[in-house]
Scaffold this motif. Structure first.
Motif, short mmCIF file in Angstrom:
data_model
loop_
_atom_site.label_atom_id
_atom_site.label_comp_id
_atom_site.label_asym_id
_atom_site.label_seq_id
_atom_site.Cartn_x
_atom_site.Cartn_y
_atom_site.Cartn_z
N GLY A 71 -5.01 0.50 -9.26
CA GLY A 71 -5.82 1.23 -8.29
C GLY A 71 -7.29 0.86 -8.36
N PHE A 72 -7.94 0.87 -7.20
CA PHE A 72 -9.39 0.65 -7.11
C PHE A 72 -9.98 1.84 -6.36
CE2 PHE A 72 -7.47 -3.57 -7.28
CZ PHE A 72 -8.17 -4.13 -8.32
N GLY A 73 -11.11 2.36 -6.87
CA GLY A 73 -11.70 3.51 -6.20
C GLY A 73 -13.17 3.68 -6.51
N THR A 74 -13.71 4.73 -5.95
CA THR A 74 -15.13 5.03 -6.14
C THR A 74 -15.33 5.69 -7.50
OG1 THR A 74 -14.81 7.16 -5.05
CG2 THR A 74 -15.51 5.31 -3.67
N SER A 75 -16.59 5.82 -7.86
CA SER A 75 -16.95 6.46 -9.13
C SER A 75 -17.89 7.63 -8.86
CB SER A 75 -17.62 5.44 -10.06
OG SER A 75 -18.90 5.10 -9.56
N SER A 76 -18.32 8.30 -9.93
CA SER A 76 -19.25 9.42 -9.78
C SER A 76 -20.61 8.98 -9.27
CB SER A 76 -19.40 10.16 -11.12
OG SER A 76 -19.92 9.26 -12.10
N GLN A 77 -20.91 7.66 -9.39
CA GLN A 77 -22.19 7.14 -8.94
C GLN A 77 -22.13 6.55 -7.53
OE1 GLN A 77 -23.67 4.39 -11.90
NE2 GLN A 77 -23.92 5.99 -13.45
N SER A 78 -20.99 6.64 -6.88
CA SER A 78 -20.88 6.12 -5.52
C SER A 78 -21.70 7.01 -4.57
CB SER A 78 -19.41 6.11 -5.08
OG SER A 78 -18.66 5.22 -5.90
N PRO A 79 -22.34 6.43 -3.53
CA PRO A 79 -23.19 7.21 -2.62
C PRO A 79 -22.37 8.21 -1.80
CG PRO A 79 -22.87 4.97 -1.80
CD PRO A 79 -22.29 5.00 -3.17
N ARG A 80 -23.01 9.35 -1.45
CA ARG A 80 -22.38 10.40 -0.66
C ARG A 80 -23.01 10.47 0.73
NH1 ARG A 80 -19.68 9.84 -5.31
NH2 ARG A 80 -18.20 11.54 -5.63
N ASN A 81 -22.18 10.93 1.67
CA ASN A 81 -22.63 11.19 3.06
C ASN A 81 -23.22 9.93 3.70
OD1 ASN A 81 -21.99 14.05 3.07
ND2 ASN A 81 -23.74 14.31 1.68
N VAL A 82 -22.63 8.79 3.44
CA VAL A 82 -23.05 7.55 4.08
C VAL A 82 -21.82 6.70 4.30
CG1 VAL A 82 -23.57 6.50 1.83
CG2 VAL A 82 -24.57 5.54 3.91
N ASP A 83 -21.76 6.10 5.48
CA ASP A 83 -20.63 5.21 5.76
C ASP A 83 -20.70 4.01 4.83
OD1 ASP A 83 -19.70 6.84 7.75
OD2 ASP A 83 -20.77 5.79 9.35
N SER A 84 -19.62 3.77 4.08
CA SER A 84 -19.61 2.71 3.06
C SER A 84 -18.32 1.91 3.18
CB SER A 84 -19.71 3.31 1.65
OG SER A 84 -20.80 4.20 1.54
N THR B 221 2.11 7.47 3.52
CA THR B 221 1.50 8.80 3.64
C THR B 221 2.19 9.79 2.70
OG1 THR B 221 0.96 8.36 5.95
CG2 THR B 221 0.91 10.66 5.24
N ALA B 222 3.50 9.67 2.60
CA ALA B 222 4.26 10.58 1.74
C ALA B 222 3.89 10.40 0.28
CB ALA B 222 5.76 10.34 1.94
N GLU B 223 3.43 9.24 -0.08
CA GLU B 223 3.06 8.98 -1.47
C GLU B 223 1.63 9.42 -1.77
OE1 GLU B 223 5.75 5.09 -2.60
OE2 GLU B 223 4.01 4.83 -1.31
N GLY B 224 0.96 10.00 -0.78
CA GLY B 224 -0.36 10.57 -1.04
C GLY B 224 -1.49 9.59 -0.79
N ARG B 225 -1.51 8.94 0.39
CA ARG B 225 -2.62 8.04 0.71
C ARG B 225 -3.91 8.84 0.78
NH1 ARG B 225 -1.95 4.22 5.83
NH2 ARG B 225 -0.47 3.25 4.38
N LEU C 18 0.84 -1.20 0.00
CA LEU C 18 0.00 0.00 0.00
C LEU C 18 0.88 1.25 0.00
CD1 LEU C 18 -2.71 -1.07 2.60
CD2 LEU C 18 -2.93 -1.00 0.11
N PRO C 19 0.36 2.36 -0.49
CA PRO C 19 1.17 3.58 -0.51
C PRO C 19 1.40 4.12 0.90
CG PRO C 19 -1.07 4.08 -1.17
CD PRO C 19 -0.97 2.58 -1.08
N SER D 32 -10.05 5.76 -2.63
CA SER D 32 -9.36 4.77 -3.45
C SER D 32 -8.28 4.07 -2.65
CB SER D 32 -8.72 5.44 -4.68
OG SER D 32 -7.70 6.33 -4.28
N THR D 33 -7.81 2.98 -3.19
CA THR D 33 -6.65 2.29 -2.63
C THR D 33 -5.80 1.79 -3.79
OG1 THR D 33 -5.89 0.53 -1.16
CG2 THR D 33 -7.85 0.07 -2.48
N ASP D 34 -4.49 1.88 -3.65
CA ASP D 34 -3.58 1.51 -4.73
C ASP D 34 -2.69 0.35 -4.31
OD1 ASP D 34 -4.52 3.57 -6.35
OD2 ASP D 34 -3.13 5.02 -5.46
#
Length: 378
Positions: free
Chosen positions: A173-186, A36-40, A33-34, A67-69
């Motif tokens: 890398g794996f991450g969220t998209s523009s359709q991912s829910p907002r303001n909810v613990d996921s 902190t210095a690598e921009g987690r 995993l990256p 995201s996570t890389d």
């Protein structure tokens, strides 16, 4: 055929590449995993176990992302670039709560304009995959990734230049998209993560093996057929000895004077190209019908069949002796004026041409394997 089938199964099985990416230190593509210095990513809490990769997040607004890389490393743990061109897809099981649409991105170094170490300048093709609370298996084709428009706009590159090659990849890398829910613990959990592909070196090796095996079988079949033909021809020569002219003359005299006269005259004159049934009748005084009856009763053959048998058998003996006479000379010496006709009759009788017969048969008294004959002009 059984060996070929076994080799084919082994090569096809070995050609199917499946490289697991979990756990993190799995060979041949270890990662970390990256730092902190690598921009987690500040919106993401990542947990890694041997069999799963999980990241928890809560997106506050539309511009937020999580995201996570997976940064590839060498044996010493230092960042490295890996070649993924052997692989055709990424397979994974994605489980999310709530249900979500996630992204996978694979940046790759382009030697023409990328700055080593600055991942923002690396072309970064992306794809999307589904993620549900029950878990869904996804197979993401690496041939159908696309570079997003924002990357071209950011670096002022021609958007039509969508080509890329995954031969210098620093991470996945794996991450969220523009359709991912907002303001909810996921959370999103990825398991059974692997790279799949085909190693065509095994297919090439299989093709070489099958060609070599086929050639070897053809050679073996040719040798076996040649040996069988040699044995058959030599056996037939032995069986035909009683028909040879020089043998026929040494047989015990027949009590039937007409029969003896007919057989002796034919045995003495078979090499005469003018010999026919009328000549036998004229010389022996035995009528035409009686000549055929005598030959049929004694040998089971008609006059023309017996005459050809004598001539061809004597020709076979001369060919087997491997003298200096050509095929044409032998044909003339046994009573054939037409060499093509002789060749046809000989092939009908022995299953091969006179030339092939000469090279295949073993001379009388010689137990060695026959050597190929030097071709002569007939």
């Amino acid at each position: 055929m059984l060996v070929d089938a076994l080799v084919a199964c082994i090569c096809i099985y070995q050609s199917n590449l499946r490289t697991p990416l979990l756990p993190a230190q799995a060979e041949p593509l270890p990662w970390r995993l990256p730092t902190t210095a690598e921009g987690r990513n500040p919106h993401t809490k990542v947990q890694v176990a041997d069999d799963r990769l999980r990241f928890d997040f809560n997106l506050a607004d539309r511009d937020s992302y999580a995201s996570t890389d997976l940064h590839f490393v060498d044996s010493a743990g230092a960042p490295t670039l890996v070649d993924l061109t052997r692989y055709s897809s990424v397979e994974l099981v994605a489980k999310c709560k709530p249900a979500n649409s996630l992204t996978m991105n694979i940046p790759t170094l382009d030697e023409q304009f990328s700055q080593r170490g600055n991942l923002l300048t690396y072309p970064t093709p992306v794809t999307y995959f589904a993620c549900t609370e029950q878990g869904v298996r996804n197979k993401l084709s690496l041939a159908h990734l696309s570079i997003p428009q924002w990357w071209f706009d950011l670096l002022k590159r021609d958007i039509a230049r969508q080509t890329f090659k995954l031969d210098h990849v620093p991470k996945i890398g794996f991450g969220t998209s523009s359709q991912s829910p907002r303001n909810v613990d996921s959370y999103a959990e990825i398991t059974e993560l692997s790279l799949n592909g085909r190693d065509y070196r095994y297919i090439a090796a299989l093709a070489v093996w099958l060609m070599a095996s086929g050639l070897g079988f053809a050679v073996w079949l040719f040798i076996a057929h040649s040996r069988a033909l040699v044995a058959s021809l030599n056996s037939q020569l032995k069986q035909d000895l009683p028909f040879m002219a020089y043998r026929q003359l040494t047989l015990e005299p027949y009590r039937d004077k007409e029969k003896a006269a007919v057989l002796r005259f034919i045995a003495t004159n078979y090499a005469n190209t003018e010999l026919d049934l009328e000549a036998v009748v004229a010389e022996t005084g035995v009528n035409r019908k009686k000549v055929n009856e005598l030959l049929k009763a004694e040998l089971g053959l008609t006059f023309s069949t017996y005459l050809n048998k004598l001539r061809l058998t004597e020709a076979a003996r001369l060919l087997a002796d491997r003298g200096s006479a050509t095929v044409a000379e032998i044909a003339y010496s046994v009573g054939y004026a037409n060499v093509s006709y002789f060749n046809k009759l000989f092939k009908d009788e022995y299953g091969c041409t006179p030339k092939a017969f000469r090279s295949l048969t073993v001379p009388p008294g010689d137990g060695a394997e026959p050597a190929p004959e030097t071709a002569t002009t007939d």
